[in-house]
Scaffold this motif. Structure first.
Motif, PDB file in Angstrom:
ATOM      1  N   VAL A 591       0.834  -1.207   0.000  1.00 16.31           N
ATOM      2  CA  VAL A 591       0.000   0.000   0.000  1.00 16.31           C
ATOM      3  C   VAL A 591       0.867   1.254   0.000  1.00 16.31           C
ATOM      4  CG1 VAL A 591      -1.696   1.330   1.324  1.00 16.31           C
ATOM      5  CG2 VAL A 591      -1.958  -1.141   1.086  1.00 16.31           C
ATOM      6  N   ASP A 592       1.966   1.236   0.766  1.00 13.73           N
ATOM      7  CA  ASP A 592       2.821   2.421   0.878  1.00 13.73           C
ATOM      8  C   ASP A 592       3.584   2.726  -0.405  1.00 13.73           C
ATOM      9  OD1 ASP A 592       2.004   2.805   3.453  1.00 13.73           O
ATOM     10  OD2 ASP A 592       3.808   1.968   4.392  1.00 13.73           O
ATOM     11  N   LYS A 593       4.039   1.696  -1.103  1.00 11.64           N
ATOM     12  CA  LYS A 593       4.993   1.899  -2.199  1.00 11.64           C
ATOM     13  C   LYS A 593       4.351   1.993  -3.574  1.00 11.64           C
ATOM     14  CE  LYS A 593       8.715  -0.439   0.313  1.00 11.64           C
ATOM     15  NZ  LYS A 593       9.631  -1.616   0.362  1.00 11.64           N
ATOM     16  N   LEU A 594       3.146   1.465  -3.732  1.00  9.65           N
ATOM     17  CA  LEU A 594       2.529   1.449  -5.051  1.00  9.65           C
ATOM     18  C   LEU A 594       1.546   2.605  -5.221  1.00  9.65           C
ATOM     19  CD1 LEU A 594       1.787  -2.365  -5.569  1.00  9.65           C
ATOM     20  CD2 LEU A 594       3.852  -1.065  -6.158  1.00  9.65           C
ATOM     21  N   GLY A 595       1.415   3.063  -6.450  1.00  7.62           N
ATOM     22  CA  GLY A 595       0.459   4.109  -6.757  1.00  7.62           C
ATOM     23  C   GLY A 595      -0.953   3.554  -6.815  1.00  7.62           C
ATOM     24  N   VAL A 596      -1.896   4.482  -6.870  1.00  6.32           N
ATOM     25  CA  VAL A 596      -3.298   4.090  -6.816  1.00  6.32           C
ATOM     26  C   VAL A 596      -3.678   3.194  -7.991  1.00  6.32           C
ATOM     27  CG1 VAL A 596      -5.669   4.944  -6.929  1.00  6.32           C
ATOM     28  CG2 VAL A 596      -3.996   6.100  -5.474  1.00  6.32           C
ATOM     29  N   GLN A 597      -3.209   3.524  -9.197  1.00  2.00           N
ATOM     30  CA  GLN A 597      -3.593   2.750 -10.372  1.00  2.00           C
ATOM     31  C   GLN A 597      -3.095   1.312 -10.295  1.00  2.00           C
ATOM     32  OE1 GLN A 597      -5.809   3.729 -12.676  1.00  2.00           O
ATOM     33  NE2 GLN A 597      -5.983   5.519 -11.326  1.00  2.00           N
ATOM     34  N   GLU A 598      -1.828   1.131  -9.829  1.00  3.99           N
ATOM     35  CA  GLU A 598      -1.331  -0.237  -9.708  1.00  3.99           C
ATOM     36  C   GLU A 598      -2.045  -0.981  -8.596  1.00  3.99           C
ATOM     37  OE1 GLU A 598       2.825  -2.810  -9.376  1.00  3.99           O
ATOM     38  OE2 GLU A 598       2.901  -0.609  -9.455  1.00  3.99           O
ATOM     39  N   LEU A 599      -2.372  -0.270  -7.522  1.00  2.00           N
ATOM     40  CA  LEU A 599      -3.112  -0.908  -6.437  1.00  2.00           C
ATOM     41  C   LEU A 599      -4.516  -1.320  -6.897  1.00  2.00           C
ATOM     42  CD1 LEU A 599      -2.108   1.267  -3.352  1.00  2.00           C
ATOM     43  CD2 LEU A 599      -1.570  -1.138  -3.729  1.00  2.00           C
ATOM     44  N   LEU A 600      -5.117  -0.509  -7.760  1.00 10.03           N
ATOM     45  CA  LEU A 600      -6.413  -0.893  -8.300  1.00 10.03           C
ATOM     46  C   LEU A 600      -6.301  -2.209  -9.067  1.00 10.03           C
ATOM     47  CD1 LEU A 600      -7.867   2.517  -9.540  1.00 10.03           C
ATOM     48  CD2 LEU A 600      -8.853   1.043  -7.782  1.00 10.03           C
ATOM     49  N   ARG A 601      -5.238  -2.332  -9.852  1.00  9.01           N
ATOM     50  CA  ARG A 601      -5.026  -3.561 -10.608  1.00  9.01           C
ATOM     51  C   ARG A 601      -4.844  -4.755  -9.688  1.00  9.01           C
ATOM     52  NH1 ARG A 601      -0.229  -6.029 -12.088  1.00  9.01           N
ATOM     53  NH2 ARG A 601      -0.393  -7.478 -13.840  1.00  9.01           N
ATOM     54  N   ARG A 602      -4.226  -4.540  -8.524  1.00 12.45           N
ATOM     55  CA  ARG A 602      -3.928  -5.623  -7.594  1.00 12.45           C
ATOM     56  C   ARG A 602      -4.857  -5.589  -6.386  1.00 12.45           C
ATOM     57  NH1 ARG A 602       2.529  -5.324  -6.777  1.00 12.45           N
ATOM     58  NH2 ARG A 602       2.013  -6.996  -5.326  1.00 12.45           N
ATOM     59  N   GLY A 603      -6.045  -5.008  -6.575  1.00 11.01           N
ATOM     60  CA  GLY A 603      -6.952  -4.790  -5.455  1.00 11.01           C
ATOM     61  C   GLY A 603      -7.358  -6.060  -4.727  1.00 11.01           C
ATOM     62  N   ARG A 604      -7.520  -7.157  -5.467  1.00 14.96           N
ATOM     63  CA  ARG A 604      -7.943  -8.401  -4.816  1.00 14.96           C
ATOM     64  C   ARG A 604      -6.847  -8.949  -3.899  1.00 14.96           C
ATOM     65  NH1 ARG A 604     -12.351 -11.678  -8.110  1.00 14.96           N
ATOM     66  NH2 ARG A 604     -13.480  -9.929  -9.002  1.00 14.96           N
ATOM     67  N   GLU A 605      -5.611  -8.637  -4.202  1.00 14.87           N
ATOM     68  CA  GLU A 605      -4.521  -9.040  -3.310  1.00 14.87           C
ATOM     69  C   GLU A 605      -4.662  -8.372  -1.943  1.00 14.87           C
ATOM     70  OE1 GLU A 605      -0.569  -8.688  -4.889  1.00 14.87           O
ATOM     71  OE2 GLU A 605      -1.260  -9.121  -6.921  1.00 14.87           O
ATOM     72  N   LEU A 606      -5.085  -7.108  -1.946  1.00 11.72           N
ATOM     73  CA  LEU A 606      -5.281  -6.411  -0.668  1.00 11.72           C
ATOM     74  C   LEU A 606      -6.327  -7.126   0.173  1.00 11.72           C
ATOM     75  CD1 LEU A 606      -5.311  -2.645  -1.769  1.00 11.72           C
ATOM     76  CD2 LEU A 606      -3.359  -4.081  -1.158  1.00 11.72           C
ATOM     77  N   LEU A 607      -7.427  -7.526  -0.471  1.00  9.59           N
ATOM     78  CA  LEU A 607      -8.468  -8.249   0.255  1.00  9.59           C
ATOM     79  C   LEU A 607      -7.918  -9.534   0.861  1.00  9.59           C
ATOM     80  CD1 LEU A 607     -11.427  -7.952  -2.302  1.00  9.59           C
ATOM     81  CD2 LEU A 607     -11.060  -6.550  -0.272  1.00  9.59           C
ATOM     82  N   GLU A 608      -7.130 -10.273   0.093  1.00  6.55           N
ATOM     83  CA  GLU A 608      -6.575 -11.545   0.570  1.00  6.55           C
ATOM     84  C   GLU A 608      -5.617 -11.333   1.724  1.00  6.55           C
ATOM     85  OE1 GLU A 608      -4.865 -13.367  -2.848  1.00  6.55           O
ATOM     86  OE2 GLU A 608      -6.785 -13.577  -3.890  1.00  6.55           O
ATOM     87  N   HIS A 609      -4.777 -10.308   1.635  1.00  5.01           N
ATOM     88  CA  HIS A 609      -3.827 -10.025   2.724  1.00  5.01           C
ATOM     89  C   HIS A 609      -4.561  -9.681   4.025  1.00  5.01           C
ATOM     90  CE1 HIS A 609      -0.117 -10.350   0.558  1.00  5.01           C
ATOM     91  NE2 HIS A 609      -0.337  -9.320  -0.251  1.00  5.01           N
ATOM     92  N   ILE A 610      -5.546  -8.785   3.927  1.00  3.85           N
ATOM     93  CA  ILE A 610      -6.265  -8.364   5.137  1.00  3.85           C
ATOM     94  C   ILE A 610      -7.017  -9.538   5.742  1.00  3.85           C
ATOM     95  CG2 ILE A 610      -8.084  -6.853   6.026  1.00  3.85           C
ATOM     96  CD1 ILE A 610      -7.275  -4.816   3.857  1.00  3.85           C
ATOM     97  N   GLU A 611      -7.663 -10.326   4.907  1.00  2.00           N
ATOM     98  CA  GLU A 611      -8.373 -11.509   5.403  1.00  2.00           C
ATOM     99  C   GLU A 611      -7.409 -12.461   6.098  1.00  2.00           C
ATOM    100  OE1 GLU A 611     -10.792 -15.365   3.592  1.00  2.00           O
ATOM    101  OE2 GLU A 611      -9.114 -14.456   2.531  1.00  2.00           O
ATOM    102  N   ALA A 612      -6.269 -12.733   5.466  1.00  2.00           N
ATOM    103  CA  ALA A 612      -5.301 -13.686   6.026  1.00  2.00           C
ATOM    104  C   ALA A 612      -4.840 -13.249   7.402  1.00  2.00           C
ATOM    105  CB  ALA A 612      -4.107 -13.817   5.081  1.00  2.00           C
ATOM    106  N   VAL A 613      -4.496 -11.985   7.537  1.00  6.76           N
ATOM    107  CA  VAL A 613      -3.973 -11.465   8.808  1.00  6.76           C
ATOM    108  C   VAL A 613      -5.063 -11.433   9.876  1.00  6.76           C
ATOM    109  CG1 VAL A 613      -3.015  -9.415   9.939  1.00  6.76           C
ATOM    110  CG2 VAL A 613      -2.134 -10.146   7.703  1.00  6.76           C
ATOM    111  N   ALA A 614      -6.228 -10.884   9.528  1.00  7.71           N
ATOM    112  CA  ALA A 614      -7.301 -10.739  10.514  1.00  7.71           C
ATOM    113  C   ALA A 614      -7.756 -12.103  11.031  1.00  7.71           C
ATOM    114  CB  ALA A 614      -8.472  -9.975   9.917  1.00  7.71           C
ATOM    115  N   CYS A 615      -7.954 -13.058  10.130  1.00 12.73           N
ATOM    116  CA  CYS A 615      -8.425 -14.384  10.553  1.00 12.73           C
ATOM    117  C   CYS A 615      -7.388 -15.100  11.402  1.00 12.73           C
ATOM    118  CB  CYS A 615      -8.794 -15.221   9.333  1.00 12.73           C
ATOM    119  SG  CYS A 615     -10.271 -14.654   8.464  1.00 12.73           S
ATOM    120  N   ALA A 616      -6.121 -14.959  11.060  1.00 13.65           N
ATOM    121  CA  ALA A 616      -5.067 -15.584  11.867  1.00 13.65           C
ATOM    122  C   ALA A 616      -5.080 -15.027  13.282  1.00 13.65           C
ATOM    123  CB  ALA A 616      -3.711 -15.359  11.208  1.00 13.65           C
ATOM    124  N   CYS A 617      -5.201 -13.719  13.396  1.00 11.68           N
ATOM    125  CA  CYS A 617      -5.240 -13.095  14.726  1.00 11.68           C
ATOM    126  C   CYS A 617      -6.431 -13.613  15.534  1.00 11.68           C
ATOM    127  CB  CYS A 617      -5.309 -11.583  14.590  1.00 11.68           C
ATOM    128  SG  CYS A 617      -3.789 -10.797  14.001  1.00 11.68           S
TER     129      CYS A 617
END
Length: 683
Positions: A591-617
């Motif tokens: 999130v910190d290093k990529l621009g908005v357009q590239e993050l939009l392209r990889r948006g589903r990865e963000l969902l997977e990361h947040i889910e993985a971390v939250a569920c593990a906790c």
């Protein structure tokens, strides 16, 4: 040599009918609490409840859930579910002689109407509101969504209008104290108050359901192209309706001074009592409240059996409030749900809030309905796994029971781990919603034991942090749990072999996993697709600055929450915590290093990361509250599933496969590892 005897339609082998036990059993209601280590068919659900409700859980709640878990599996209830599948809604747009049918153009099945009555009385909306509080110091939303969790597998998506009803109640509640509203829109205060009380009522004869009408042909989640138009009525128009006794809704409440016209492409609550909808005004997109039926003058005699119940009570005839259903949608699933295209002409309505602020107003409904969607997805998978467990206990293959097949148990144990993660994630969202509405101390102070006080760690104290964390997690839950439910139900179908692929409406339809699978797919689309949810998350974590300059919502809220939970569980899960922290760091750096357009392209990865971390906790925290061996194994297996390649070597994986195989059995089938199903009357 003995003569071989062929089988026939009435002789030979017949598979024993699996018996699906109730999902929840209250300890005090069990006839023999020590007869089996497994007191409930779904230990994950029971553990979630004990995390967020007082310890001990109030008996009124446990009794309600105990009884309701049996009602949802009773033959008298399941026949309504089957009826929804076999007697689908029909549209009757014209009268005998070809005039527009303004009275009763839509007809639904008795099963559909019965399911709506059952769920209203069960409190699937009402128990989330203070009017029905049993005790003042517990999270009302947990009780409400626990009821929903038990209901989803049976409800045939009758919960869809209840989700929108819940959202409408939240929206109207925000406007009950609006100043000087009657000066501009006479009668609105009384109408909103009465409507709110009906939306949260437990009395099916008094309660209302609400629609949520936004989708048009120009786009689904993109409402900027809305073509529905609203304007203030002229005094002459209002007076004309008054003179002809057309100025009241079906229940005698005054109609609003706005008129709305347009076309809605999807409406999934066409048989509701009211609707919240968007329309363009001179000042932009605005939100409106409208009843679906209105009076059309005094009726001298009730001449038609199709006359509405409102007409029967009041002695007046009613018709649709400027609404004409033009077509019912033919859908893969949700077959009992009347989804229609609607033409609106001259619908009388009240403006909600300020003109031009419609998207802001409707967002409060979207947040609620997205949480309901995630809840439904977890509930479907709960029922799918319950059927698979029941089948596993009785199905004989290759001379033995399927419950003795190590590969099968390993496979379904993996699906159970995913279900546990999803259910914990959904109920964290529910807990956050309750804490935001009731206040942190009101819900967290209720915990008297270690597990009952879980919200001290899992729920932030400050309301601003609660709201931002919920804002981040809601689209993640809606997207990821919905996708996981579809995939998990497909696995459950396969676990039954060929019978899983059949539309099994016999025996109450409890074995019809095909219905659950079909219905679950809508969750990935309704209220925004996965891509829309990814964009929604990105708007929060990349653009919104909720705290001091330079700090974003991701690290200051979700990052702080993650680190706090990891610190609480670190002594037990040292290696796993490092893996989860690494996964979070990848998310933060992305999130910190990529621009908005590239993050939009990889948006589903963000969902997977947040889910993985939250569920593990959540899973690790759950296991640490009481040291339960199965809960700890579920947490470790989830972390193993989400570990990034460099992290795998850091995890200790037991090489003794027999020990792992026994844990497979305990995770999937419960602590009671006997093959014989519990004694219970068959459906």
């Amino acid at each position: 040599m003995a003569q071989l005897k062929p089988s026939s339609a009435t002789s030979g082998f017949f598979q024993a009918l699996p018996v699906v036990p109730p999902q929840y059993t209250a300890l005090s209601a069990s006839s023999s609490s020590t007869s089996s280590p497994s007191i409930t068919d779904d230990p994950v659900f029971a553990r979630v409840l004990s995390l967020y409700l007082p310890s001990p859980i109030p008996s009124e709640i446990t009794k309600h859930l105990h009884d309701f878990s049996r009602l949802v599996l009773s033959p008298s209830t399941l026949r309504h579910t089957v009826d929804c599948e076999t007697n689908q809604p029909t549209l009757h747009p014209l009268t005998t002689f070809g005039e527009e049918n303004k009275t009763s153009p839509l007809r639904t099945s008795e099963g559909w109407r019965a399911l709506k009555r059952i769920q209203t009385a069960a409190g699937v909306v009402g128990y989330g509101y203070p009017h029905y509080t049993i005790h003042s110091t517990f999270n009302r939303r947990i009780h409400q969504f626990a009821t929903l969790h038990l209901w989803h597998g049976t409800a045939a998506l009758a919960t869809c209008p209840m989700a929108m009803t819940d959202g409408a109640a939240v929206l109207l509640r925000r406007h009950l104290s609006d100043p000087d509203d009657d000066a501009d829109q006479p009668g609105r205060a009384d109408v909103f108050l009465e409507s709110y009380h009906r939306l949260i009522s437990l009395d099916p004869a008094y309660a209302w359901t609400s629609g949520q009408w936004m989708t048009e042909r120009t786009g689904g989640s993109d409402v900027s192209g809305t073509e529905t138009v609203a304007r203030r009525m002229t005094p002459t128009e209002i007076e004309s309706d008054t003179q002809t006794n057309r100025d009241k809704d079906a229940h005698g409440l005054p109609l609003g001074p706005w008129t709305v016209s347009g076309f809605k492409w999807f409406s999934s609550a066409t048989d509701a009592d009211m609707a919240i909808l968007l329309g363009q005004t001179d000042k932009g997109l605005s939100a409106f409240y409208a009843p679906l039926r209105r009076r059309v003058g005094h009726l001298h005699h009730l001449h038609s059996p199709s006359s509405s119940s409102a007409a029967s009570r009041t002695g007046t005839e009613t018709e649709m409030n400027g609404i004409r259903p033009t077509r019912l949608k033919s859908k893969l699933g949700t077959r009992g749900l009347p989804t229609a295209e609607l033409e609106i002409r001259g619908m009388r309505a009240y403006l909600i809030g300020r003109e031009g602020q419609g998207v802001k107003e409707i967002s409060s409904i979207l947040n609620i309905t997205r949480l309901h969607t995630a809840s439904a997805a977890a509930g479907y998978l709960a029922r799918g796994l319950a059927v698979s467990r029941a089948y596993t206990r009785v199905r004989r293959v290759q001379g033995g029971l399927l419950s003795e097949n190590a590969q099968h148990l390993s496979w379904m144990a993996s699906e159970t781990v995913k279900y546990a993660a999803d259910t914990h994630l959904v109920f964290l969202g529910v807990a956050l919603l309750g804490a935001s509405e009731q206040g942190h101390d009101a819900v967290v102070g209720a915990g008297n034991g270690t597990r009952g006080a879980a919200e001290n760690v899992l729920v932030p104290r400050e309301k601003s942090r609660i709201d931002v964390l919920l804002r981040i997690l809601t689209p993640v839950m809606k997207a990821r749990v919905s996708l996981n439910s579809v995939a998990g139900l497909r696995e459950c179908m396969e676990s039954l072999g060929g019978v899983g692929y059949c539309e099994n409406n016999e025996d109450g339809g409890v074995m019809n996993l095909a219905r659950l699978f079909r219905d679950s797919v809508v969750g990935t689309i309704w209220e925004g697709t996965t891509s829309v949810m990814a964009e929604d998350v990105l708007r929060v974590v990349k653009n919104e600055k909720k705290f001091k300059q330079g700090d974003d919502a991701l690290d200051m809220v979700f990052g702080c929450w993650t680190r706090a939970v990891l610190q609480a569980v670190g002594a037990t899960f040292e290696a796993e915590c490092q893996v989860v922290l690494n996964r979070y760091n990848v998310l933060r750096d992305t999130v910190d290093k990529l621009g908005v357009q590239e993050l939009l392209r990889r948006g589903r990865e963000l969902l997977e990361h947040i889910e993985a971390v939250a569920c593990a906790c959540l899973l690790m925290y759950d296991a640490c509250t009481d040291g339960d061996e199965v809960a700890a194994a579920i947490a470790r297996r989830w972390v193993r599933m989400i570990a990034l390649p460099p992290d795998v070597a850091k995890l200790h994986i037991d090489d003794v496969w027999q020990k792992e195989a026994e844990m497979d059995r305990r995770i999937f089938l419960g602590s009671d590892t006997t093959s014989t199903p519990p004694a219970q009357a068959r459906l």
